[in-house]
Design an enzyme around this catalytic site. Structure first.
Site, short mmCIF file in Angstrom:
data_model
loop_
_atom_site.label_atom_id
_atom_site.label_comp_id
_atom_site.label_asym_id
_atom_site.label_seq_id
_atom_site.Cartn_x
_atom_site.Cartn_y
_atom_site.Cartn_z
N LYS A 195 0.86 -1.21 0.00
CA LYS A 195 0.00 0.00 0.00
C LYS A 195 0.87 1.24 0.00
O LYS A 195 2.05 1.21 0.42
CB LYS A 195 -0.94 0.02 1.21
CG LYS A 195 -0.27 -0.01 2.60
CD LYS A 195 0.20 1.30 3.15
CE LYS A 195 0.87 1.16 4.52
NZ LYS A 195 1.66 2.30 4.94
N ASP B 103 -2.62 -1.91 9.51
CA ASP B 103 -2.97 -1.82 8.08
C ASP B 103 -3.65 -3.08 7.56
O ASP B 103 -4.10 -3.11 6.41
CB ASP B 103 -1.70 -1.62 7.23
CG ASP B 103 -0.94 -0.36 7.59
OD1 ASP B 103 -1.59 0.61 8.03
OD2 ASP B 103 0.29 -0.35 7.44
#
Ligand code: C5P
Length: 306
Positions: A13, A137
């Site tokens: 990400k 995350d």
């Protein structure tokens, strides 16, 4: 005899926006962040086995019980009351401790992969609850969409729907690694930066909805950027090199040490990467990446048993 093997990607990400909105009594920080899933990805394979066993193509990576892949597997076993094992193999392509979410993504893909391999049938909400305990995350990587706003520790995700653009970036990672916890601690010690003027996350979200990379560039922001650069000054040089390579905007991802530039088109990104490879030390990782719109899905791969 044929053996069912499942293969999954574990994508990285980028944070297009990260603002620290408060500190919590549990030591974490309350965030408002904009995640983007990208096509730089680790790869995991899962095969039935009598116990849990992890191997990795990178000999430097610890495959012991503290590895997030094994933590995720054990957590799933406990949650589902499952006694099955698995042989897991990880191909590591996402640089570690770089702010790219590799560990959390490996953990999330392990939950998805073993839920399928062991035919546990855990629902998405159940996997989300497990993911949140593995990394801030990890919940984002279980989602179906490429972009999401993360709140809380980052684990409360609101996915962005609709036809969103494919962004093109060059991600640069120097050999220096940054420990997430230390960057957050340093941010606090430096006064927290909670008072400065910061663009609203709405600018970046609006830009994505309009498909405007130039507007997006005005909304890029990361509260952790200055502290990451203070600890790893070469990241400032990377910003400069990315700007000189005709990026429309540059930013530190998460707690660093990765810095990325956003480009108008794939050819602009490719040209920039060629230029940067000519100017940067060979020890820096330079990757052209794009938004990964496809969610993580297990692929069945029936191999003859060896
Ligand atoms: O959740 P994760 O393992 O990624 O977090 C690593 C460390 O980063 C935490 O132990 C904490 O010190 C810090 N952190 C934080 N606030 C967050 C996310 C991470 O302080 N929202």
């Amino acid at each position: 005899m044929r053996l069912t093997i499942l293969r999954l990607l574990a994508p990285a990400k980028l944070n297009l926006y990260l603002r620290i909105v408060g500190r919590r009594s549990d030591g974490y920080h309350e965030l408002e962040t904009l995640f983007e899933r990208i096509d730089l990805a680790d790869e995991l394979t899962f095969a039935p086995h009598d116990r849990l066993h992890l191997t990795c193509d990178d000999p430097a990576l610890d495959c012991g019980p503290d590895n997030l892949v094994l933590k995720a597997a054990r957590l799933l076993q406990q949650a589902a009351g499952c006694r099955q094992g698995a042989s897991l193999h990880l191909i590591k392509r996402i640089p570690v401790a770089a702010g790219l979410g590799g560990g959390s993504s490996d953990a999330a893909s392990t939950l998805i992969g073993l839920n399928a391999l062991w035919r546990l049938g855990l629902r998405h909400e159940q996997l989300l609850a497990l993911a949140a305990t593995l990394g801030s995350d990890a919940a984002f990587f279980l989602g179906g969409r490429a972009f999401a706003i993360g709140r809380g520790r980052g684990e409360r995700c609101e996915e962005l729907d609709g036809a969103l653009p494919t962004l093109w970036h060059v991600v640069v990672v120097p050999p220096e690694r940054l420990a997430t916890a230390e960057v957050y601690e340093g941010f606090d010690a430096q006064g927290g930066g909670l008072t400065g003027r910061v663009p609203s996350i709405r600018i970046a979200v609006h830009a994505l909805c309009n498909g405007s990379v130039h507007e997006l560039a005005t909304g890029l922001h990361n509260d952790l950027g200055p502290e990451a650069i203070r600890r790893c000054p070469v990241m400032q040089e990377i910003h400069t090199l990315l700007r000189e390579s005709r990026s429309v905007g540059t930013l530190v991802s998460g707690s660093g040490s990765a810095v990325f530039g956003i480009y108008q088109s794939p050819s602009h990104a490719q040209q920039a990467a060629v230029q940067l490879r000519g100017r940067c030390p060979a020890s820096w990782r330079i990757a052209v990446t794009a938004t990964a719109h496809a969610p993580v899905t297990p692929i069945q791969d029936n191999q003859p048993r060896t």
